[in-house]
Write an enzyme that holds these catalytic residues in place. Structure first.
Site, mmCIF file in Angstrom:
data_model
loop_
_atom_site.group_PDB
_atom_site.id
_atom_site.type_symbol
_atom_site.label_atom_id
_atom_site.label_comp_id
_atom_site.label_asym_id
_atom_site.label_seq_id
_atom_site.Cartn_x
_atom_site.Cartn_y
_atom_site.Cartn_z
ATOM 1 N N GLU A 48 2.188 -33.501 24.170
ATOM 2 C CA GLU A 48 0.884 -34.076 24.479
ATOM 3 C C GLU A 48 1.040 -35.387 25.264
ATOM 4 O OE1 GLU A 48 -1.099 -35.517 21.007
ATOM 5 O OE2 GLU A 48 -3.097 -35.295 21.886
ATOM 6 N N LYS A 119 -8.451 -30.429 24.256
ATOM 7 C CA LYS A 119 -8.423 -30.745 22.819
ATOM 8 C C LYS A 119 -9.846 -30.832 22.270
ATOM 9 C CE LYS A 119 -6.324 -34.307 19.824
ATOM 10 N NZ LYS A 119 -5.551 -35.566 19.900
ATOM 11 N N CYS A 155 -2.271 -31.061 19.167
ATOM 12 C CA CYS A 155 -2.114 -32.089 18.148
ATOM 13 C C CYS A 155 -3.068 -31.933 16.964
ATOM 14 C CB CYS A 155 -2.247 -33.469 18.795
ATOM 15 S SG CYS A 155 -1.701 -34.821 17.734
#
Length: 202
Positions: A48, A119, A155
């Site tokens: 990331e 995300k 994440c």
């Protein structure tokens, strides 16, 4: 049920420079190192925020890139040259909203971007509010690739099982959490490559 082995490499590096171009150079060098270390890789993954880490929302907006853009276009050429599927980490994507997105892509062996994922679950915890400067994604990403059907997370997404449940018919790739799952530790200033094999069931 069909079973197949895949050969993959996880590249761990930090966005140490405030210059996205320098970080791109380092990312490309590590991808090439991974490809040299294990012939016939099916997949290479990067972490990331691999392009740069903004120190302010203003810097994030100033450095953000479109997709396709300089980072993804160069990684597309690299995937085509090395003949490997590539998830080149997430980058700071430019949007029209006044915020940025934390976005990754899946690039196939032909260098084509098969899909992108932004995300969805932003890290608003522990006295940090990612949502202050990042716009959440609003679509899951399920892709049919030459190694099977895959889903992508980034994440903090891994803390929300409904996203994984939506990918039950796919293999799920989390951009930032593969490194610890593979037993790899990142030491500041040291770039590492870890190889692994996995069984995929269709």
């Amino acid at each position: 049920m069909e079973k197949r082995w895949i050969r993959a490499a996880v590249c761990q590096l930090g966005a140490e420079s405030p210059d996205p171009g320098e970080n791109l150079d380092r990312a490309e060098a590590l991808v090439r190192e991974a490809a040299r270390g294990m012939p016939d890789l099916d997949l290479i993954l990067l972490p990331e925020c691999v392009d740069f880490l903004a120190r302010s929302p203003e810097e994030a907006l100033a450095q953000a890139q479109p997709i396709p853009g300089p980072y993804t276009m160069r990684m597309s050429r690299l995937a085509r040259e090395l003949r490997v599927n590539l998830v080149p980490g997430s980058i700071t994507e430019r949007t029209e909203s006044g915020k940025v997105r934390n976005t990754t892509v899946w690039i196939d062996r032909e260098g084509e971007i098969l899909g992108r994922y932004s995300k969805m679950h932003l890290f608003d915890a522990l006295n940090y509010r990612e949502s202050d400067h990042v716009q959440a994604g609003d679509e899951i990403c399920l892709l049919d690739t030459d190694i099977g059907r895959v889903g992508i997370q980034i994440c903090y997404d891994c803390r929300f099982p409904e996203l994984a449940f939506a990918s039950l018919e796919a293999y799920c790739v989390n951009v930032s959490s593969l490194a610890p799952l593979c037993g790899m530790k990142y030491i500041n200033g040291q770039n590492t490559v870890t190889y692994f094999s996995a069984v995929f069931y269709n």
